[in-house]
Scaffold this motif. Structure first.
Motif, PDB file in Angstrom:
ATOM      1  N   ALA A 151       0.722  -0.821   0.088  1.00  0.00           N
ATOM      2  CA  ALA A 151      -0.003   0.033  -0.282  1.00  0.00           C
ATOM      3  C   ALA A 151       1.501   1.571  -0.224  1.00  0.00           C
ATOM      4  O   ALA A 151       0.899   2.255  -0.942  1.00  0.00           O
ATOM      5  N   ALA A 152       1.666   1.711   0.897  1.00  0.00           N
ATOM      6  CA  ALA A 152       2.748   2.158   0.532  1.00  0.00           C
ATOM      7  C   ALA A 152       3.778   2.704  -0.429  1.00  0.00           C
ATOM      8  O   ALA A 152       3.653   3.687  -0.953  1.00  0.00           O
ATOM      9  N   ALA A 153       3.986   1.566  -0.650  1.00  0.00           N
ATOM     10  CA  ALA A 153       4.789   1.657  -2.009  1.00  0.00           C
ATOM     11  C   ALA A 153       4.153   2.352  -3.844  1.00  0.00           C
ATOM     12  O   ALA A 153       4.331   2.645  -4.379  1.00  0.00           O
ATOM     13  N   VAL A 154       2.991   1.997  -3.750  1.00  0.00           N
ATOM     14  CA  VAL A 154       1.908   1.925  -4.554  1.00  0.00           C
ATOM     15  C   VAL A 154       1.328   3.641  -4.460  1.00  0.00           C
ATOM     16  O   VAL A 154       1.758   4.516  -5.255  1.00  0.00           O
ATOM     17  N   LEU A 155       1.099   4.545  -2.834  1.00  0.00           N
ATOM     18  CA  LEU A 155       1.005   5.399  -2.837  1.00  0.00           C
ATOM     19  C   LEU A 155       2.411   6.079  -3.096  1.00  0.00           C
ATOM     20  O   LEU A 155       2.257   7.445  -3.263  1.00  0.00           O
ATOM     21  N   LEU A 156       3.147   6.120  -2.965  1.00  0.00           N
ATOM     22  CA  LEU A 156       4.507   6.232  -3.007  1.00  0.00           C
ATOM     23  C   LEU A 156       4.983   6.778  -4.546  1.00  0.00           C
ATOM     24  O   LEU A 156       5.543   7.916  -5.290  1.00  0.00           O
ATOM     25  N   VAL A 157       4.734   5.969  -4.994  1.00  0.00           N
ATOM     26  CA  VAL A 157       5.411   5.657  -6.205  1.00  0.00           C
ATOM     27  C   VAL A 157       4.357   6.906  -7.301  1.00  0.00           C
ATOM     28  O   VAL A 157       5.203   7.507  -8.313  1.00  0.00           O
ATOM     29  N   LYS A 158       2.628   6.656  -6.632  1.00  0.00           N
ATOM     30  CA  LYS A 158       1.776   7.273  -8.004  1.00  0.00           C
ATOM     31  C   LYS A 158       1.503   9.014  -7.120  1.00  0.00           C
ATOM     32  O   LYS A 158       0.212   9.405  -7.367  1.00  0.00           O
ATOM     33  N   ARG A 159       2.736   8.708  -5.488  1.00  0.00           N
ATOM     34  CA  ARG A 159       2.359  10.313  -5.719  1.00  0.00           C
ATOM     35  C   ARG A 159       1.908  11.244  -6.549  1.00  0.00           C
ATOM     36  O   ARG A 159       0.735  11.964  -5.627  1.00  0.00           O
ATOM     37  N   ARG A 160       2.777  11.846  -7.327  1.00  0.00           N
ATOM     38  CA  ARG A 160       3.162  12.618  -8.352  1.00  0.00           C
ATOM     39  C   ARG A 160       1.190  13.178  -8.987  1.00  0.00           C
ATOM     40  O   ARG A 160       0.381  13.952  -8.780  1.00  0.00           O
ATOM     41  N   ASP A 161       0.793  12.095  -9.510  1.00  0.00           N
ATOM     42  CA  ASP A 161      -0.296  10.784 -10.442  1.00  0.00           C
ATOM     43  C   ASP A 161      -1.867  11.415  -8.934  1.00  0.00           C
ATOM     44  O   ASP A 161      -2.191  12.132  -9.284  1.00  0.00           O
TER      45      ASP A 161
END
Length: 298
Positions: A151-161
């Protein structure tokens, strides 16, 4: 004068027990992941949606237990089912979105409670509702760390979008991003995060961990990147304080963790340098005094 050896011994005492170490690690992981997501939920205005999805996953978790499937699968299915049902009720009737959310999540949550009450189990499934952080085993801890990491990885990787979607979905669409897909990503992470926090604070208190850290950080900064640091920091410290307090006071750990977060929010609400209620009142009083002195000066 405080004896440092005694204080250190007091701090180390709970860590002598393996179940307390597991509880501490699981709660910190769950709190940090919930806090990251809470930044977007608060910014978009999805607090009520967070409440709905976190409660609606309960029947999915119980059904997953019955068929022997991973909890995350059942939670994701019912998380998306809840969102779909809310959309159907909102779009095909005169019922507004807030009422649709209330109807769907309370109905699904009630279904979950019924399933918990009738499901034969060697473990007490009511812990899903109220949390059982002190009963977390090594396998449960690994599941929490794994799902929390995803969950944290998805949020951080896609944080700009996701941040662009939160601030200006029209612009996000104009540059080729799909607001619908980004919204679905957030809802999927929301369902996953709810599973991460289930065993620490239970379904009932998950929504607090999904809202309070982000709301607290929102009162402390106007920069979203700063929120992504402040909210998890507050959540991690509150998790440690709550677990320690529950050990020494012999009270429910999940409740203490949320109370710690609520206490931090109350202090920030009153004394935040930018948006604190008391600070604002003091500033207004100072301005009135300054205006009064200016008015009577020769």
């Amino acid at each position: 004068m405080t004896d440092p050896t005694g204080l250190l011994g007091l701090l180390l005492e709970p860590l002598q027990f393996d179940f307390m170490v597991r509880a501490l690690l699981a709660t910190v992981v769950a709190a940090v992941v919930c806090a990251l997501l809470s930044c977007w939920l608060v910014l978009i205005g999805w607090s009520l949606m967070g409440d709905a999805v976190s409660h609606a996953v309960l029947p999915g978790v119980v059904l997953a237990y019955i068929v022997g499937a991973p909890f995350a699968v059942g939670a994701l299915v019912f998380g998306f089912l809840a969102v779909a049902l809310i959309g159907v009720v909102r779009d095909t009737s005169r019922v507004k979105e807030d009422a649709a959310i209330g109807i769907v999540f309370t109905t699904l949550f009630s279904l979950g409670l019924v399933l918990v009450s009738v499901t034969p189990s060697q473990t007490d499934l009511s812990h899903i509702v109220f949390g059982n952080v002190l009963g977390i085993g090594t396998g449960d801890l690994l599941q929490i760390v794994l799902l929390g990491g995803v969950a944290a990885a998805v949020l951080l990787v896609k944080r700009r979008d996701l941040t662009l979607f939160a601030f200006d979905p029209t612009h996000a669409h104009a540059i080729g991003l799909s607001p619908r897909v980004l919204g679905a990503v957030l809802l999927g992470v929301l369902a996953l995060t709810s599973v991460v926090a289930l065993q620490t604070v239970g379904v009932i208190l998950v929504v607090a961990m999904l809202i309070i850290p982000g709301a607290t950080a929102y009162l402390l900064t106007d920069r979203f990147t700063s929120m992504l640091v402040i909210a998890p920091s507050i959540a991690a410290v509150s998790a440690v304080v709550g677990i320690y307090a529950s050990y020494f006071l012999d009270v429910a750990p999940g409740g203490m963790v949320v109370l710690a977060q609520g206490g931090v929010f109350a202090m920030v609400f009153l004394a935040s340098p930018r948006h604190g209620v008391l600070v604002a009142a003091i500033r207004r009083r100072s301005r009135r005094r300054a205006a009064g002195r200016t008015a009577v000066s020769p």
